[in-house]
Design a protein around this motif. Structure first.
Motif, PDB file in Angstrom:
ATOM      1  N   ALA A   1       0.836  -1.208   0.000  1.00  0.00           N
ATOM      2  CA  ALA A   1       0.000   0.000   0.000  1.00  0.00           C
ATOM      3  C   ALA A   1       0.866   1.252   0.000  1.00  0.00           C
ATOM      4  O   ALA A   1       0.459   2.301  -0.492  1.00  0.00           O
ATOM      5  N   LYS A   2       2.079   1.140   0.511  1.00  0.00           N
ATOM      6  CA  LYS A   2       3.003   2.278   0.575  1.00  0.00           C
ATOM      7  C   LYS A   2       3.284   2.847  -0.816  1.00  0.00           C
ATOM      8  O   LYS A   2       3.408   4.063  -0.981  1.00  0.00           O
ATOM      9  N   VAL A   3       3.370   1.992  -1.827  1.00  0.00           N
ATOM     10  CA  VAL A   3       3.632   2.471  -3.188  1.00  0.00           C
ATOM     11  C   VAL A   3       2.507   3.396  -3.642  1.00  0.00           C
ATOM     12  O   VAL A   3       2.756   4.488  -4.151  1.00  0.00           O
ATOM     13  N   TYR A   4       1.252   3.000  -3.420  1.00  0.00           N
ATOM     14  CA  TYR A   4       0.120   3.836  -3.816  1.00  0.00           C
ATOM     15  C   TYR A   4       0.022   5.092  -2.956  1.00  0.00           C
ATOM     16  O   TYR A   4      -0.301   6.156  -3.459  1.00  0.00           O
ATOM     17  N   ASP A   5       0.313   4.968  -1.676  1.00  0.00           N
ATOM     18  CA  ASP A   5       0.311   6.150  -0.801  1.00  0.00           C
ATOM     19  C   ASP A   5       1.357   7.161  -1.265  1.00  0.00           C
ATOM     20  O   ASP A   5       1.086   8.367  -1.338  1.00  0.00           O
ATOM     21  N   ASP A   6       2.550   6.664  -1.575  1.00  0.00           N
ATOM     22  CA  ASP A   6       3.616   7.546  -2.053  1.00  0.00           C
ATOM     23  C   ASP A   6       3.239   8.202  -3.375  1.00  0.00           C
ATOM     24  O   ASP A   6       3.458   9.402  -3.572  1.00  0.00           O
ATOM     25  N   LEU A   7       2.670   7.425  -4.256  1.00  0.00           N
ATOM     26  CA  LEU A   7       2.262   7.954  -5.558  1.00  0.00           C
ATOM     27  C   LEU A   7       1.211   9.044  -5.383  1.00  0.00           C
ATOM     28  O   LEU A   7       1.307  10.117  -5.988  1.00  0.00           O
ATOM     29  N   GLU A   8       0.244   8.802  -4.541  1.00  0.00           N
ATOM     30  CA  GLU A   8      -0.810   9.795  -4.274  1.00  0.00           C
ATOM     31  C   GLU A   8      -0.211  11.081  -3.684  1.00  0.00           C
ATOM     32  O   GLU A   8      -0.590  12.183  -4.066  1.00  0.00           O
ATOM     33  N   PHE A   9       0.739  10.922  -2.777  1.00  0.00           N
ATOM     34  CA  PHE A   9       1.422  12.079  -2.190  1.00  0.00           C
ATOM     35  C   PHE A   9       2.130  12.894  -3.274  1.00  0.00           C
ATOM     36  O   PHE A   9       2.017  14.124  -3.316  1.00  0.00           O
ATOM     37  N   LEU A  10       2.862  12.217  -4.148  1.00  0.00           N
ATOM     38  CA  LEU A  10       3.609  12.904  -5.198  1.00  0.00           C
ATOM     39  C   LEU A  10       2.687  13.615  -6.185  1.00  0.00           C
ATOM     40  O   LEU A  10       3.016  14.689  -6.686  1.00  0.00           O
ATOM     41  N   VAL A  11       1.532  13.031  -6.432  1.00  0.00           N
ATOM     42  CA  VAL A  11       0.529  13.681  -7.286  1.00  0.00           C
ATOM     43  C   VAL A  11       0.001  14.928  -6.580  1.00  0.00           C
ATOM     44  O   VAL A  11      -0.092  16.012  -7.174  1.00  0.00           O
ATOM     45  N   ASN A  12      -0.316  14.792  -5.306  1.00  0.00           N
ATOM     46  CA  ASN A  12      -0.891  15.911  -4.541  1.00  0.00           C
ATOM     47  C   ASN A  12       0.053  17.106  -4.403  1.00  0.00           C
ATOM     48  O   ASN A  12      -0.412  18.246  -4.334  1.00  0.00           O
ATOM     49  N   ILE A  13       1.358  16.869  -4.362  1.00  0.00           N
ATOM     50  CA  ILE A  13       2.292  18.000  -4.243  1.00  0.00           C
ATOM     51  C   ILE A  13       2.760  18.511  -5.610  1.00  0.00           C
ATOM     52  O   ILE A  13       3.570  19.426  -5.675  1.00  0.00           O
ATOM     53  N   GLY A  14       2.253  17.913  -6.668  1.00  0.00           N
ATOM     54  CA  GLY A  14       2.546  18.408  -8.005  1.00  0.00           C
ATOM     55  C   GLY A  14       3.822  17.903  -8.642  1.00  0.00           C
ATOM     56  O   GLY A  14       4.301  18.476  -9.618  1.00  0.00           O
ATOM     57  N   PHE A  15       4.407  16.818  -8.123  1.00  0.00           N
ATOM     58  CA  PHE A  15       5.616  16.247  -8.710  1.00  0.00           C
ATOM     59  C   PHE A  15       5.296  15.225  -9.801  1.00  0.00           C
ATOM     60  O   PHE A  15       6.099  14.983 -10.686  1.00  0.00           O
ATOM     61  N   VAL A  16       4.144  14.587  -9.684  1.00  0.00           N
ATOM     62  CA  VAL A  16       3.744  13.538 -10.629  1.00  0.00           C
ATOM     63  C   VAL A  16       2.371  13.874 -11.179  1.00  0.00           C
ATOM     64  O   VAL A  16       1.495  14.330 -10.447  1.00  0.00           O
ATOM     65  N   GLU A  17       2.221  13.635 -12.459  1.00  0.00           N
ATOM     66  CA  GLU A  17       0.941  13.834 -13.137  1.00  0.00           C
ATOM     67  C   GLU A  17       0.385  12.471 -13.535  1.00  0.00           C
ATOM     68  O   GLU A  17       1.136  11.571 -13.919  1.00  0.00           O
ATOM     69  N   VAL A  18      -0.917  12.333 -13.427  1.00  0.00           N
ATOM     70  CA  VAL A  18      -1.594  11.122 -13.865  1.00  0.00           C
ATOM     71  C   VAL A  18      -2.435  11.502 -15.069  1.00  0.00           C
ATOM     72  O   VAL A  18      -3.232  12.438 -15.010  1.00  0.00           O
ATOM     73  N   ALA A  19      -2.235  10.784 -16.164  1.00  0.00           N
ATOM     74  CA  ALA A  19      -2.982  11.063 -17.388  1.00  0.00           C
ATOM     75  C   ALA A  19      -3.497   9.742 -17.950  1.00  0.00           C
ATOM     76  O   ALA A  19      -2.918   8.679 -17.687  1.00  0.00           O
ATOM     77  N   PRO A  20      -4.563   9.794 -18.730  1.00  0.00           N
ATOM     78  CA  PRO A  20      -5.017   8.557 -19.387  1.00  0.00           C
ATOM     79  C   PRO A  20      -3.900   8.033 -20.291  1.00  0.00           C
ATOM     80  O   PRO A  20      -3.193   8.811 -20.930  1.00  0.00           O
ATOM     81  N   ALA A  21      -3.753   6.733 -20.317  1.00  0.00           N
ATOM     82  CA  ALA A  21      -2.729   6.132 -21.173  1.00  0.00           C
ATOM     83  C   ALA A  21      -3.134   6.285 -22.626  1.00  0.00           C
ATOM     84  O   ALA A  21      -4.307   6.178 -22.968  1.00  0.00           O
ATOM     85  N   GLU A  22      -2.151   6.545 -23.458  1.00  0.00           N
ATOM     86  CA  GLU A  22      -2.409   6.670 -24.894  1.00  0.00           C
ATOM     87  C   GLU A  22      -2.583   5.299 -25.520  1.00  0.00           C
ATOM     88  O   GLU A  22      -3.318   5.126 -26.471  1.00  0.00           O
ATOM     89  N   ASP A  23      -1.884   4.333 -24.992  1.00  0.00           N
ATOM     90  CA  ASP A  23      -1.854   2.987 -25.553  1.00  0.00           C
ATOM     91  C   ASP A  23      -2.372   2.023 -24.498  1.00  0.00           C
ATOM     92  O   ASP A  23      -1.626   1.539 -23.674  1.00  0.00           O
ATOM     93  N   ASN A  24      -3.659   1.767 -24.504  1.00  0.00           N
ATOM     94  CA  ASN A  24      -4.250   0.897 -23.492  1.00  0.00           C
ATOM     95  C   ASN A  24      -3.976  -0.567 -23.781  1.00  0.00           C
ATOM     96  O   ASN A  24      -4.346  -1.078 -24.824  1.00  0.00           O
ATOM     97  N   GLU A  25      -3.299  -1.206 -22.858  1.00  0.00           N
ATOM     98  CA  GLU A  25      -3.063  -2.637 -22.913  1.00  0.00           C
ATOM     99  C   GLU A  25      -4.035  -3.246 -21.910  1.00  0.00           C
ATOM    100  O   GLU A  25      -3.745  -3.385 -20.728  1.00  0.00           O
ATOM    101  N   LEU A  26      -5.217  -3.551 -22.356  1.00  0.00           N
ATOM    102  CA  LEU A  26      -6.273  -3.989 -21.454  1.00  0.00           C
ATOM    103  C   LEU A  26      -6.254  -5.501 -21.293  1.00  0.00           C
ATOM    104  O   LEU A  26      -6.424  -6.231 -22.263  1.00  0.00           O
ATOM    105  N   LEU A  27      -6.050  -5.929 -20.087  1.00  0.00           N
ATOM    106  CA  LEU A  27      -6.084  -7.353 -19.770  1.00  0.00           C
ATOM    107  C   LEU A  27      -7.246  -7.614 -18.824  1.00  0.00           C
ATOM    108  O   LEU A  27      -7.495  -6.813 -17.923  1.00  0.00           O
ATOM    109  N   PRO A  28      -7.946  -8.726 -19.000  1.00  0.00           N
ATOM    110  CA  PRO A  28      -9.045  -9.035 -18.070  1.00  0.00           C
ATOM    111  C   PRO A  28      -8.577  -9.058 -16.618  1.00  0.00           C
ATOM    112  O   PRO A  28      -9.263  -8.586 -15.727  1.00  0.00           O
TER     113      PRO A  28
END
Length: 189
Positions: free
Chosen positions: A73-100
């Motif tokens: 869970a720490k990986v997702y918590d860290d990622l969320e923190f980095l997004v919230n402080i403006g270091f990381v951006e989350v965008a829709p993927a251009e190339d969706n590799e959709l697996l069931p």
């Protein structure tokens, strides 16, 4: 040379490093891929290439067997923190590799986060602020040889199909897939 002080900085290094395109700050597509990359980095790269002197074990997220393989869970918590402080951006993927398998995992994380508007497949990339932070605070922490190792690792992880990466993790680390809901699908049983 100093040390990487926390697991957030490790995510920043992975996002800053060159990958399959050879470009600095190459995005990483998908939460699942990012999670497995952090896991594999600790298991296969950090200790073997003297990166453990720069990135101590205490910095690494602790992984456990979970519904979709190795999870922290720490990986997702860290990622969320980095997004919230403006270091990381989350965008829709251009190339969706959709697996069931991933669709099921995505639904699980969407329910956990309560964020119904999040795109199915996400692309994580450093913002200009995040890039400047890496260049000023983190880049000098690794030697040229360590950067080469990190970039080769990122290239291997981002060049293969997600299913291939999952199959590798599942085959190599059976102790981390004991609770997996998708073990048989990934391993082709």
């Amino acid at each position: 040379m100093g040390q990487i002080a926390n697991s957030k900085d490790l995510l920043m290094l992975l996002l800053y490093a060159k990958g399959k395109t050879g470009q600095v700050c190459e995005p990483i597509v998908g939460r699942t891929r990012l999670m497995k990359m952090v896991f594999l980095f600790d298991e296969e790269v950090r200790k073997k290439f003297d990166l453990d002197k720069v990135i101590p074990e205490s910095v690494m997220p602790k992984f456990e067997a979970y519904d979709y393989g190795p999870f922290s869970a720490k990986v997702y918590d860290d990622l969320e923190f980095l997004v919230n402080i403006g270091f990381v951006e989350v965008a829709p993927a251009e190339d969706n590799e959709l697996l069931p398998d991933e669709e099921e995992e995505y639904g699980h994380w969407q329910a956990l986060s309560g964020d119904e508007d999040r795109p199915y497949q996400e692309r994580f990339l450093l913002t200009d602020l995040g890039r400047r932070y890496c260049e000023k605070m983190l880049k000098a922490q690794l030697t040229a040889q360590q950067w080469d190792i990190l970039e080769k690792f990122k290239n291997r992880c981002t060049s293969v199909a997600l299913h291939t990466l999952l199959k590798y993790v599942y085959a190599r680390y059976p102790d981390k897939i004991t609770k997996s809901k998708i073990r048989d699908q990934v391993l082709g049983r």
